[in-house]
Motif scaffolding. Structure first.
Motif, PDB file in Angstrom:
ATOM      1  N   PRO A  21       0.845  -1.169  -0.022  1.00  0.00           N
ATOM      2  CA  PRO A  21       0.077  -0.024   0.053  1.00  0.00           C
ATOM      3  C   PRO A  21       0.851   1.100   0.006  1.00  0.00           C
ATOM      4  CG  PRO A  21       0.026  -1.120   2.171  1.00  0.00           C
ATOM      5  CD  PRO A  21       0.755  -1.841   1.134  1.00  0.00           C
ATOM      6  N   TYR A  22       0.385   2.283  -0.868  1.00  0.00           N
ATOM      7  CA  TYR A  22       1.141   3.579  -0.714  1.00  0.00           C
ATOM      8  C   TYR A  22       0.982   4.507   0.503  1.00  0.00           C
ATOM      9  CZ  TYR A  22       2.719   2.830  -5.718  1.00  0.00           C
ATOM     10  OH  TYR A  22       3.314   2.356  -6.610  1.00  0.00           O
ATOM     11  N   SER A  23       1.832   5.120   0.710  1.00  0.00           N
ATOM     12  CA  SER A  23       1.671   5.892   2.002  1.00  0.00           C
ATOM     13  C   SER A  23       0.749   7.087   1.725  1.00  0.00           C
ATOM     14  CB  SER A  23       2.979   6.535   2.249  1.00  0.00           C
ATOM     15  OG  SER A  23       3.432   7.470   1.162  1.00  0.00           O
ATOM     16  N   LYS A  24       0.191   7.761   2.613  1.00  0.00           N
ATOM     17  CA  LYS A  24      -0.699   8.695   2.400  1.00  0.00           C
ATOM     18  C   LYS A  24      -0.038  10.075   1.689  1.00  0.00           C
ATOM     19  CE  LYS A  24      -3.629  12.092   5.052  1.00  0.00           C
ATOM     20  NZ  LYS A  24      -4.049  12.633   6.338  1.00  0.00           N
ATOM     21  N   PRO A  25      -0.635  10.499   0.672  1.00  0.00           N
ATOM     22  CA  PRO A  25       0.034  11.542  -0.148  1.00  0.00           C
ATOM     23  C   PRO A  25       0.198  12.940   0.693  1.00  0.00           C
ATOM     24  CG  PRO A  25      -1.395  10.585  -1.364  1.00  0.00           C
ATOM     25  CD  PRO A  25      -1.889  10.370   0.022  1.00  0.00           C
ATOM     26  N   SER A  26       1.561  13.313   0.400  1.00  0.00           N
ATOM     27  CA  SER A  26       2.108  14.584   1.376  1.00  0.00           C
ATOM     28  C   SER A  26       1.982  15.604   0.264  1.00  0.00           C
ATOM     29  CB  SER A  26       3.387  14.625   1.737  1.00  0.00           C
ATOM     30  OG  SER A  26       4.386  14.386   0.561  1.00  0.00           O
ATOM     31  N   ASP A  69       6.948   4.212  -1.118  1.00  0.00           N
ATOM     32  CA  ASP A  69       7.007   2.722  -0.614  1.00  0.00           C
ATOM     33  C   ASP A  69       5.608   1.838  -1.104  1.00  0.00           C
ATOM     34  OD1 ASP A  69       9.423   3.179   0.394  1.00  0.00           O
ATOM     35  OD2 ASP A  69       8.744   3.729   2.254  1.00  0.00           O
ATOM     36  N   GLY A  70       5.080   2.010  -2.309  1.00  0.00           N
ATOM     37  CA  GLY A  70       4.149   1.297  -2.979  1.00  0.00           C
ATOM     38  C   GLY A  70       4.358   0.256  -3.909  1.00  0.00           C
ATOM     39  N   TYR A  71       3.223  -0.551  -4.333  1.00  0.00           N
ATOM     40  CA  TYR A  71       3.568  -1.669  -5.463  1.00  0.00           C
ATOM     41  C   TYR A  71       2.190  -2.150  -5.799  1.00  0.00           C
ATOM     42  CZ  TYR A  71       5.753  -4.813  -8.697  1.00  0.00           C
ATOM     43  OH  TYR A  71       6.297  -5.347  -9.795  1.00  0.00           O
ATOM     44  N   THR A 121      14.446  -3.387  -2.399  1.00  0.00           N
ATOM     45  CA  THR A 121      13.021  -3.807  -2.308  1.00  0.00           C
ATOM     46  C   THR A 121      12.014  -3.852  -3.444  1.00  0.00           C
ATOM     47  OG1 THR A 121      12.137  -1.606  -1.480  1.00  0.00           O
ATOM     48  CG2 THR A 121      13.097  -2.983   0.269  1.00  0.00           C
ATOM     49  N   GLY A 122      12.394  -2.786  -4.447  1.00  0.00           N
ATOM     50  CA  GLY A 122      11.773  -2.799  -5.530  1.00  0.00           C
ATOM     51  C   GLY A 122      10.325  -2.109  -5.146  1.00  0.00           C
ATOM     52  N   LEU A 123       9.909  -1.224  -4.138  1.00  0.00           N
ATOM     53  CA  LEU A 123       8.989  -0.237  -3.833  1.00  0.00           C
ATOM     54  C   LEU A 123       9.008   0.924  -4.702  1.00  0.00           C
ATOM     55  CD1 LEU A 123       8.533  -0.943  -0.116  1.00  0.00           C
ATOM     56  CD2 LEU A 123       7.385  -2.283  -2.042  1.00  0.00           C
ATOM     57  N   LEU A 124       8.103   1.378  -4.885  1.00  0.00           N
ATOM     58  CA  LEU A 124       8.159   2.786  -6.032  1.00  0.00           C
ATOM     59  C   LEU A 124       7.493   3.987  -5.192  1.00  0.00           C
ATOM     60  CD1 LEU A 124       6.393   1.010  -8.819  1.00  0.00           C
ATOM     61  CD2 LEU A 124       8.649   1.095  -8.507  1.00  0.00           C
ATOM     62  N   SER A 125       8.043   5.146  -5.576  1.00  0.00           N
ATOM     63  CA  SER A 125       7.434   6.680  -5.226  1.00  0.00           C
ATOM     64  C   SER A 125       6.778   7.017  -6.378  1.00  0.00           C
ATOM     65  CB  SER A 125       8.563   7.351  -4.462  1.00  0.00           C
ATOM     66  OG  SER A 125       9.034   6.609  -3.426  1.00  0.00           O
ATOM     67  N   SER A 179      -4.708  11.230  -4.779  1.00  0.00           N
ATOM     68  CA  SER A 179      -4.785   9.921  -4.232  1.00  0.00           C
ATOM     69  C   SER A 179      -3.947   8.897  -5.226  1.00  0.00           C
ATOM     70  CB  SER A 179      -6.230   9.299  -4.053  1.00  0.00           C
ATOM     71  OG  SER A 179      -6.826   9.301  -5.583  1.00  0.00           O
ATOM     72  N   VAL A 180      -3.466   7.803  -4.479  1.00  0.00           N
ATOM     73  CA  VAL A 180      -2.707   6.737  -5.204  1.00  0.00           C
ATOM     74  C   VAL A 180      -3.548   5.458  -4.487  1.00  0.00           C
ATOM     75  CG1 VAL A 180      -0.578   5.699  -5.689  1.00  0.00           C
ATOM     76  CG2 VAL A 180      -0.786   8.063  -5.517  1.00  0.00           C
ATOM     77  N   GLY A 181      -4.276   4.682  -5.637  1.00  0.00           N
ATOM     78  CA  GLY A 181      -4.837   3.615  -5.044  1.00  0.00           C
ATOM     79  C   GLY A 181      -5.704   3.855  -4.115  1.00  0.00           C
ATOM     80  N   ASN A 182      -5.747   3.365  -2.802  1.00  0.00           N
ATOM     81  CA  ASN A 182      -6.688   3.610  -1.664  1.00  0.00           C
ATOM     82  C   ASN A 182      -6.101   4.750  -0.724  1.00  0.00           C
ATOM     83  OD1 ASN A 182      -8.459   1.597  -2.545  1.00  0.00           O
ATOM     84  ND2 ASN A 182      -7.235  -0.079  -1.504  1.00  0.00           N
ATOM     85  N   ALA A 183      -4.916   5.200  -1.162  1.00  0.00           N
ATOM     86  CA  ALA A 183      -4.346   6.085  -0.252  1.00  0.00           C
ATOM     87  C   ALA A 183      -4.728   7.629  -0.615  1.00  0.00           C
ATOM     88  CB  ALA A 183      -2.683   6.155   0.021  1.00  0.00           C
ATOM     89  N   ASN A 184      -5.403   8.455   0.294  1.00  0.00           N
ATOM     90  CA  ASN A 184      -5.998   9.788  -0.254  1.00  0.00           C
ATOM     91  C   ASN A 184      -5.177  10.657   0.994  1.00  0.00           C
ATOM     92  OD1 ASN A 184      -8.635   8.997  -2.105  1.00  0.00           O
ATOM     93  ND2 ASN A 184      -8.698   7.958  -0.346  1.00  0.00           N
ATOM     94  N   SER A 185      -5.099  11.876   0.139  1.00  0.00           N
ATOM     95  CA  SER A 185      -4.639  13.103   0.981  1.00  0.00           C
ATOM     96  C   SER A 185      -5.845  13.672   1.658  1.00  0.00           C
ATOM     97  CB  SER A 185      -3.893  13.900   0.207  1.00  0.00           C
ATOM     98  OG  SER A 185      -4.842  14.752  -0.725  1.00  0.00           O
ATOM     99  N   ASP A 186      -5.465  14.650   2.519  1.00  0.00           N
ATOM    100  CA  ASP A 186      -6.658  15.487   3.088  1.00  0.00           C
ATOM    101  C   ASP A 186      -7.051  16.499   1.915  1.00  0.00           C
ATOM    102  OD1 ASP A 186      -6.333  14.390   5.592  1.00  0.00           O
ATOM    103  OD2 ASP A 186      -4.820  15.889   6.057  1.00  0.00           O
TER     104      ASP A 186
END
Length: 296
Positions: A132-137, A157-159, A193-197, A216-223
């Motif tokens: 899962p990708y981190s919450k977008p900054s 750190d997503g894929y 690790t192969g994780l992506l930004s 948003s990226v996938g299920n990760a949404n910013s405020d």
């Protein structure tokens, strides 16, 4: 001449082979009915579709990329298995521990039963490793005249590969001239690790006033944020204190200069008054200056 003719004759056959390979790849992917999905760093058990009431002669799990993974044979021992894998469920499944991005792909369960006259079966399976990708900054910068703003969203750190999506003006009609995506970039967060930004930048035209947005990226949404507002920039204590300090120094210098000029003019005036009254000795003049300085 003959060699060129032979190449021309072989061309339709080569083209047909290429088409068949593409169709085979599409059909192979669509024919996979057993699919597994696991988060990176987790564990997953891949079950081979064998009949429980039959005795297995051998069972292998392998992949086209790296060949043999792990397996079982009723007569001989199995060697050179993948690390962090083991057989389970009475040799009918393979367990992966601490799954990595590199484990994603298509696998094949190859097995046969005892007394089956070598009717080997081969069943494809798909393993998808996700993170899962981190919450977008979110960062933004606007022009000094506040006619436009640039907003950048970043998630790490997503894929697998995703795209930064923008949601603008949910409560109003937003046209294409009011904002647009400038770029989207994808790079590896960590080569091991192969994780992506993923980073995306959007342009906002502020001529129509304030806009609400998020990314948003996938299920990760910013405020949710507001951009192109008319409010003043945030109060910066450091800038104000610095400005006051500079102003204070300037005022002190001006006061010292004015006081020095005042004393010189006062002294000149006293000397002129003494001379107009008939002069006087140096001692009298000094005494008079001292008195006036005390009085001042």
């Amino acid at each position: 001449m003959s060699s060129s003719n032979s190449r021309l004759l072989n061309f339709p056959r080569i083209a047909l082979q290429a088409v068949l390979l593409v169709l085979f790849g599409i059909l192979s992917e669509s024919s996979i009915h057993i699919r597994y999905e696991v988060e990176v760093g987790g564990n997953v058990t891949i079950h081979c579709p064998v009949e429980e009431n039959r005795e297995i002669d051998f069972l292998y799990l392998q992949t086209d990329k790296n060949g043999f993974v792990n397996g079982f044979h009723s007569i001989r021992p199995i060697e050179n298995t993948w690390p962090n894998t083991e057989m389970a469920l009475n040799n009918r499944a393979v367990v992966f521990y601490d799954v990595k991005i590199s484990h994603s792909g298509i696998y094949y369960c190859i097995f046969d039963y005892k007394n089956n006259q070598r009717r080997t079966k081969e069943v494809p399976l798909s393993l998808s490793v996700i993170a899962p990708y981190s919450k977008p900054s979110v960062t933004s910068i606007c022009s000094q005249d506040h006619l436009y703003c640039h907003v950048t969203c970043a998630s790490h750190d997503g894929y697998p590969r995703r795209e930064m999506k923008w949601n603008v003006g949910q409560k109003m009609n937003v046209t294409s001239h009011m904002w647009k995506v400038l770029n989207n970039s994808i790079e590896k967060s960590n080569s091991s690790t192969g994780l992506l930004s993923i980073t995306g930048t959007a342009y906002f035209n502020c001529s129509n006033g304030e806009l609400e947005y998020n990314c948003s990226v996938g299920n990760a949404n910013s405020d949710n944020f507001l951009i192109c507002g008319t409010e003043k920039p945030p109060f910066d204590v450091g800038i104000v204190v610095g400005s006051c300090s500079v102003l204070g120094v300037v005022l002190m210098v001006m006061l010292v200069v004015l006081w020095t000029k005042y004393k010189k003019r006062r002294l000149s005036f006293l000397e002129g008054v003494t001379t107009d009254n008939g002069g006087g000795t140096k001692e009298e003049i000094v005494e008079l200056k001292g008195k006036n300085e005390v009085n001042s």
